[in-house]
Design an enzyme around this catalytic site. Structure first.
Site, short mmCIF file in Angstrom:
data_model
loop_
_atom_site.label_atom_id
_atom_site.label_comp_id
_atom_site.label_asym_id
_atom_site.label_seq_id
_atom_site.Cartn_x
_atom_site.Cartn_y
_atom_site.Cartn_z
N ASN A 277 36.45 69.74 -18.72
CA ASN A 277 36.65 69.27 -20.10
C ASN A 277 35.34 69.40 -20.85
O ASN A 277 34.27 69.31 -20.26
CB ASN A 277 37.08 67.80 -20.09
N HIS B 95 33.31 67.62 -24.01
CA HIS B 95 33.31 66.37 -24.79
C HIS B 95 32.14 66.41 -25.77
O HIS B 95 31.02 66.76 -25.39
CB HIS B 95 33.19 65.18 -23.85
C1 GAR Z 1 35.67 69.78 -29.86
O1 GAR Z 1 34.58 69.25 -30.56
C2 GAR Z 1 35.81 69.11 -28.50
O2 GAR Z 1 34.56 68.81 -27.92
C3 GAR Z 1 36.55 67.86 -28.85
O3 GAR Z 1 37.49 68.25 -29.81
C4 GAR Z 1 36.98 69.38 -30.53
C5 GAR Z 1 38.01 70.47 -30.45
O4 GAR Z 1 37.64 71.53 -31.29
N1 GAR Z 1 37.15 67.26 -27.72
C6 GAR Z 1 37.40 65.97 -27.62
O5 GAR Z 1 37.13 65.16 -28.47
C7 GAR Z 1 38.07 65.56 -26.32
N2 GAR Z 1 38.34 64.16 -26.32
P1 GAR Z 1 38.24 72.98 -31.09
O6 GAR Z 1 39.77 72.80 -31.05
O7 GAR Z 1 37.83 73.72 -32.31
O8 GAR Z 1 37.71 73.55 -29.81
#
Ligand code: GAR
Length: 210
Positions: free
Chosen positions: A108, A110
Site C-alpha cells: 500500500n 500512504h
Molecule cells: C494517494 O495520495 C495515495 O497515497 C492515497 O490516495 C491518493 C490516491 O491518488 N491513499 C490513501 O489515502 C490510502 N488510505 P491516486 O488515485 O492519484 O493514486
C-alpha cells in the site's frame, strides 16, 4: 515477472506512475489487472489506454458485508492469476482474512511518514500539527490499517506558505517516484516480509530515494 493487480478507487495517478515504470522490459512486475471498487474511477481509463485488463467490483451494493465484497474481488484476482497486489488509492479497508491471505504479497502507499498520520486527511493533519517534514510511505499490508512494516519512505519539507493542496502535490510527486521503486523491490524479492519485519537485500546507499 510477478503478475500484479493494482487496486484503485479514483484518480489513479499512482497507477499511472506504475504503468510508466512497467513499460521498462526489465521491470519485475507485470501489471496484469487494474481492479476498481468504483465503475467511475478515472484510473480505469488510464489502464484501458495502456491496454491493461480492468475489472470493477462495486463495493456499495455489498454494504457492510466486507467478506462477500472480498470474495468477489478474490474471484477477479484468481481469474487473472494474480500473484501480488498494489493498493493505489484504494479506499476500502480489507478484512483480516483477505490481508492474511495476501501477506507479504500486498503493498500500500500512504500519504504520510508513517507511523505519523495513519488514516485520512493526512496533509491537513500534518499542517495542523506543525511538522516540518512530511511525505509518503510504501508498506506491506497487515490487518492493522496503515500499520504494516515499512518498505520505503520519501520525505518532503513543509514550507511556511503551504496549504493542503500545495503540500499534497509535493507529496504526490514523491509517491510517483517511490511506489514504482518499492513495488519493483518487492516483486524482485529484494524487499521481503519475514517474521513481521521487512528484510531488504539491496544497497540503499545511492541516495536514489533519500
Ligand atoms: C494517494 O495520495 C495515495 O497515497 C492515497 O490516495 C491518493 C490516491 O491518488 N491513499 C490513501 O489515502 C490510502 N488510505 P491516486 O488515485 O492519484 O493514486
Amino acid at each position: 515477472k510477478r503478475r500484479t493487480a493494482v487496486l484503485i478507487s479514483g484518480r489513479g495517478s499512482n497507477l499511472g506512475a506504475l504503468i510508466a515504470a512497467a513499460r521498462d522490459p526489465a521491470y519485475p512486475a507485470e501489471l496484469a489487472l487494474v481492479l476498481s471498487n468504483r465503475a467511475d474511477a478515472a484510473g480505469l481509463d488510464r489502464a484501458r489506454e495502456a491496454g491493461i485488463p480492468t475489472a470493477t467490483v462495486e463495493s456499495r451494493p455489498f454494504g457492510r458485508d466486507r467478506a462477500a465484497f472480498e470474495a468477489a474481488l478474490g474471484g477477479k484476482l484468481a481469474e487473472a492469476r494474480i500473484e501480488m497486489i498494489a493498493l493505489a488509492g484504494f479506499m476500502r479497508v480489507l478484512t483480516e482474512g483477505f490481508v492474511t491471505h495476501w501477506s507479504g504479497r500486498m503493498l500500500n502507499i500512504h500519504p504520510s511518514l508513517l507511523p505519523a498520520f495513519p488514516g485520512l486527511d493526512t496533509h491537513a493533519r500534518a499542517l495542523a500539527a506543525g511538522v516540518r517534514l512530511h511525505g509518503c510511505t510504501v508498506h506491506f499490508v497487515t490487518p492493522g490499517v496503515d500499520e504494516g512494516p515499512i518498505i520505503a519512505q520519501s520525505a518532503v519539507p513543509v514550507l511556511p506558505d503551504d496549504d493542503e493542496a500545495a503540500l499534497a502535490a509535493r507529496v504526490l510527486a514523491q509517491e510517483h517516484r517511490l511506489y514504482p521503486a518499492a513495488l519493483a523491490w518487492a516483486a524482485a524479492g529484494l524487499a521481503r516480509l519475514e517474521g513481521g519485519r521487512v528484510v531488504l537485500s539491496m544497497a540503499m546507499a545511492d541516495g536514489a530515494l533519500a
